[in-house]
Design an enzyme around this catalytic site. Structure first.
Site, PDB file in Angstrom:
ATOM      1  N   PRO A  95       0.994  54.395  39.917  1.00  0.00           N
ATOM      2  CG  PRO A  95      -1.629  53.204  38.746  1.00  0.00           C
ATOM      3  CD  PRO A  95      -0.735  54.520  39.445  1.00  0.00           C
ATOM      4  CB  SER A 119       0.448  54.358  34.845  1.00  0.00           C
ATOM      5  OG  SER A 119       0.484  55.615  35.356  1.00  0.00           O
ATOM      6  N   GLY A 120       1.786  55.805  32.410  1.00  0.00           N
ATOM      7  CA  GLY A 120       1.353  57.118  31.562  1.00  0.00           C
ATOM      8  C   GLY A 120       0.308  58.649  32.776  1.00  0.00           C
ATOM      9  CG  LEU A 121      -1.786  57.554  35.032  1.00  0.00           C
ATOM     10  CD1 LEU A 121      -2.439  56.982  36.836  1.00  0.00           C
ATOM     11  CD2 LEU A 121      -2.674  58.714  34.514  1.00  0.00           C
ATOM     12  N   GLY A 122       2.394  59.647  34.821  1.00  0.00           N
ATOM     13  CA  GLY A 122       3.333  60.940  35.470  1.00  0.00           C
ATOM     14  C   GLY A 122       4.398  60.104  36.394  1.00  0.00           C
ATOM     15  CB  SER A 123       4.871  57.643  38.007  1.00  0.00           C
ATOM     16  OG  SER A 123       5.441  56.844  36.952  1.00  0.00           O
ATOM     17  CB  ALA A 150       6.710  63.979  35.849  1.00  0.00           C
ATOM     18  CB  ALA A 151       5.114  62.310  40.629  1.00  0.00           C
ATOM     19  CG  ASP A 210       4.829  64.560  31.239  1.00  0.00           C
ATOM     20  OD1 ASP A 210       3.701  65.191  30.590  1.00  0.00           O
ATOM     21  OD2 ASP A 210       4.712  63.337  31.540  1.00  0.00           O
TER      22      ASP A 210
HETATM   23  C1  MEV Z   1       4.208  61.781  28.291  1.00  0.00           C
HETATM   24  O1  MEV Z   1       3.187  62.215  29.610  1.00  0.00           O
HETATM   25  C2  MEV Z   1       3.716  63.430  27.318  1.00  0.00           C
HETATM   26  C3  MEV Z   1       4.841  63.462  25.591  1.00  0.00           C
HETATM   27  O2  MEV Z   1       4.048  64.431  25.334  1.00  0.00           O
HETATM   28  C4  MEV Z   1       6.055  63.793  25.883  1.00  0.00           C
HETATM   29  C5  MEV Z   1       6.485  64.639  26.639  1.00  0.00           C
HETATM   30  O3  MEV Z   1       5.357  66.142  26.362  1.00  0.00           O
HETATM   31  O4  MEV Z   1       7.696  64.867  26.923  1.00  0.00           O
HETATM   32  C6  MEV Z   1       4.707  61.882  24.785  1.00  0.00           C
END
Ligand code: MEV
Length: 315
Positions: free
Chosen positions: A80, A83-87, A89-90, A130
């Site tokens: 999603p 969502s904080g799950l790294g979409s 970054a992926a 990430d």
């Molecule tokens: C975000 O998933 C993680 C943070 O530490 C930012 C980062 O490391 O780039 C908040």
């Protein structure tokens, strides 16, 4: 056609503090961002022309890492977004992997570097946590000092992050998505303002750093009770930094009775929390009852992959 895919990630410990050179532990999850790339008459993503507003990551990558005829990119993802799950970054890893494949193939080290460049340039301030988790798969430890099992090192300004393989004991995690987006640059900026103004914020970040080293030891000892306790403590420190929210805390509290520990994961504000548990179904049901979207996830050893080649016949 080239197909490239990369996993979602969850930060187990140390988000935000890692931006300031403190250690962090992240794992890759069994949800993936898959992209397919073919030659085309014009650049597009999901059949729509590339724009800055819609396609910041793809656009930066194609303008800065790619030199060739137009490409059509299609994405399909089980992560999603926001969502904080790294979409993101992926997506960055998959694009870096696909461009690398077009250029004759790249190493994981180069892919992690390129994907970090994409994220850093689009988001403004970021650590390579990430993108390195998504590139490598499994577990990673990011730290400013070199440890055993170093994979690669990445620098920005006067900061260097060394990325290491970290083996993670068998564990079940349940993610609880708040349904509220987590906007990483906003949360990172919020912490940066607090960090500049307040000694308390700087001390809190120091404390997160110390806690992550305790977590490395607890993971090596396979002591899940201790790992869970440290997750709870990490969540309290993130609350002090101002990145918790009532939605996140509600889901953490819902998970608590059946978990070793739980915390928000990633940038916070919205997004997701994770719980470490032997009772994933009970935790998932509690999260759902409190309005969250639960995912029972496992750690995926598979990092970025890219295969195939671009044809010459258009789309
Ligand atoms: C975000 O998933 C993680 C943070 O530490 C930012 C980062 O490391 O780039 C908040």
């Amino acid at each position: 056609m080239i197909e490239a895919s990369s996993p979602a990630k969850a930060i187990l410990f140390g988000e935000h503090a890692v931006v300031y050179g403190k250690p962090a532990i992240a794992v890759a999850l069994d949800r993936r961002m898959v992209i397919r790339v073919v030659r085309s008459e014009r650049f597009s993503v999901d059949r729509r022309p590339l724009t800055i507003r819609r396609n910041r990551y793809a656009r930066w990558a194609l303008e800065n890492l790619y030199d060739g005829p137009p490409l059509a990119v299609t994405t399909s993802s089980s992560i999603p977004s926001a969502s904080g799950l790294g979409s993101s970054a992926a997506l960055s890893c998959s694009i870096a992997g696909a461009i690398g494949q077009i250029n004759g193939g790249i190493s994981n080290e180069r892919c992690a570097g390129d994907a970090f460049e994409i994220e850093y340039n689009v988001q403004g301030r970021a650590s390579p946590t990430d993108t390195s988790a998504s590139t490598h798969g499994g577990g990673i430890l990011v730290s400013s000092r070199e440890e055993d099992e170093r994979l690669w090192s990445l620098s920005k300004g006067d900061r260097t992050w060394h990325v290491h393989n970290l083996s993670i004991p068998p564990m079940t995690l349940v993610v609880g998505f708040t349904r509220r987006p987590s906007v990483t640059p906003i949360q990172v900026e919020k912490v940066a303002n607090f960090y500049t103004k307040s000694g308390f914020a700087r001390e809190t970040i120091e404390e997160i750093g110390d806690l992550v080293w305790d977590a490395v030891k607890a993971l090596k000892d396979r002591d899940l009770v201790r790992v869970g306790g440290l997750m709870n403590r990490n969540n309290s420190l993130l609350t002090i930094l101002g990145v918790n929210s009532k939605e996140l805390q509600k889901l953490k509290d819902a998970a608590a009775p059946h978990s070793y520990g739980a915390k928000l994961t990633g940038a916070g504000g919205g997004g997701s929390m994770i719980a470490l548990t032997d009772h994933p179904k009970k935790v998932a049901a509690s999260i759902e009852r409190r309005g969250g979207v639960p995912f029972i996830v496992s750690i995926s050893e598979r990092g970025v992959s890219a295969s195939g080649g671009v044809d010459h016949g258009g789309n």
